[in-house]
Design an enzyme around this catalytic site. Structure first.
Site, PDB file in Angstrom:
ATOM      1  N   HIS A  56       0.853  -1.186   0.000  1.00  0.00           N
ATOM      2  CA  HIS A  56       0.000   0.000   0.000  1.00  0.00           C
ATOM      3  C   HIS A  56       0.894   1.242   0.000  1.00  0.00           C
ATOM      4  O   HIS A  56       1.926   1.255   0.686  1.00  0.00           O
ATOM      5  CB  HIS A  56      -0.880   0.027   1.243  1.00  0.00           C
ATOM      6  N   GLU A  58       0.511   4.088   1.471  1.00  0.00           N
ATOM      7  CA  GLU A  58       0.617   4.727   2.783  1.00  0.00           C
ATOM      8  C   GLU A  58       1.658   4.028   3.660  1.00  0.00           C
ATOM      9  O   GLU A  58       2.391   4.682   4.400  1.00  0.00           O
ATOM     10  CB  GLU A  58      -0.749   4.721   3.487  1.00  0.00           C
TER      11      GLU A  58
END
Length: 169
Positions: A56, A58
């Site tokens: 991901h 993030e």
């Protein structure tokens, strides 16, 4: 607090990165790390292309923040993202000490879209960032970008099912 023009500019870059991810065969998520008014790093989702469900953007930016920034700089930094962090990414952001998250669409919005398209739930609980990392300041959604982000996710669902885009409302 109302999102500023600067916040929206960074979020627009996140949406561009999300579109790049979708075009590459990944889920449409993109994120930018800003510290001291400068973009320090950016990334897009790479779960499919790298065959790793933890890729991901993030989470990658939390790692980059830990590598590039002092604890004080991280506390003043912001992760901008096309979609609110999942619990894994929220935890990484909290552990690394990034002070602020700004998202274009919320976990609640995203989960609602998936329900509406009969896509099934995500593999982890749909929790807001502050339920996982209560010390992180969180802002969003950015209503100006909701339709654009929703359309990216609608395209993904149509592609996965091999159906015409028009068949998903």
């Amino acid at each position: 607090m109302t999102l500023t023009d600067t916040d929206l500019d960074h979020l627009r870059r996140c949406v561009e990165l999300a579109a790049e991810a979708l075009d590459a065969g990944d889920e449409p998520f993109g994120s930018v790390l800003v510290a001291g008014g400068e973009r320090v790093a950016e990334d897009r989702n790479r779960e499919t292309t790298l065959a790793d469900p933890t890729r991901h953007p993030e989470l990658e930016l939390a790692r980059r923040g830990a590598e590039l920034l002092t604890p004080e700089e991280r506390a003043g930094a912001t992760v901008y993202t096309s979609g609110e962090h999942c619990p894994m990414c929220a935890a990484a952001t909290g552990w690394v000490g990034i002070g602020r998250v700004v998202y274009a669409v919320s976990t609640e919005q995203y989960a609602g879209w998936l329900r509406g398209w009969d896509a099934g739930p995500a593999p982890v609980a749909a929790l807001p960032v502050q339920a996982v990392a209560p010390g992180v300041a969180v802002e969003g959604p950015a209503e100006e970008l909701t339709d654009e982000v929703r359309e990216l996710h609608r395209r993904l669902q149509a592609q996965r099912r091999g159906i015409p885009l028009e068949s998903l409302a």
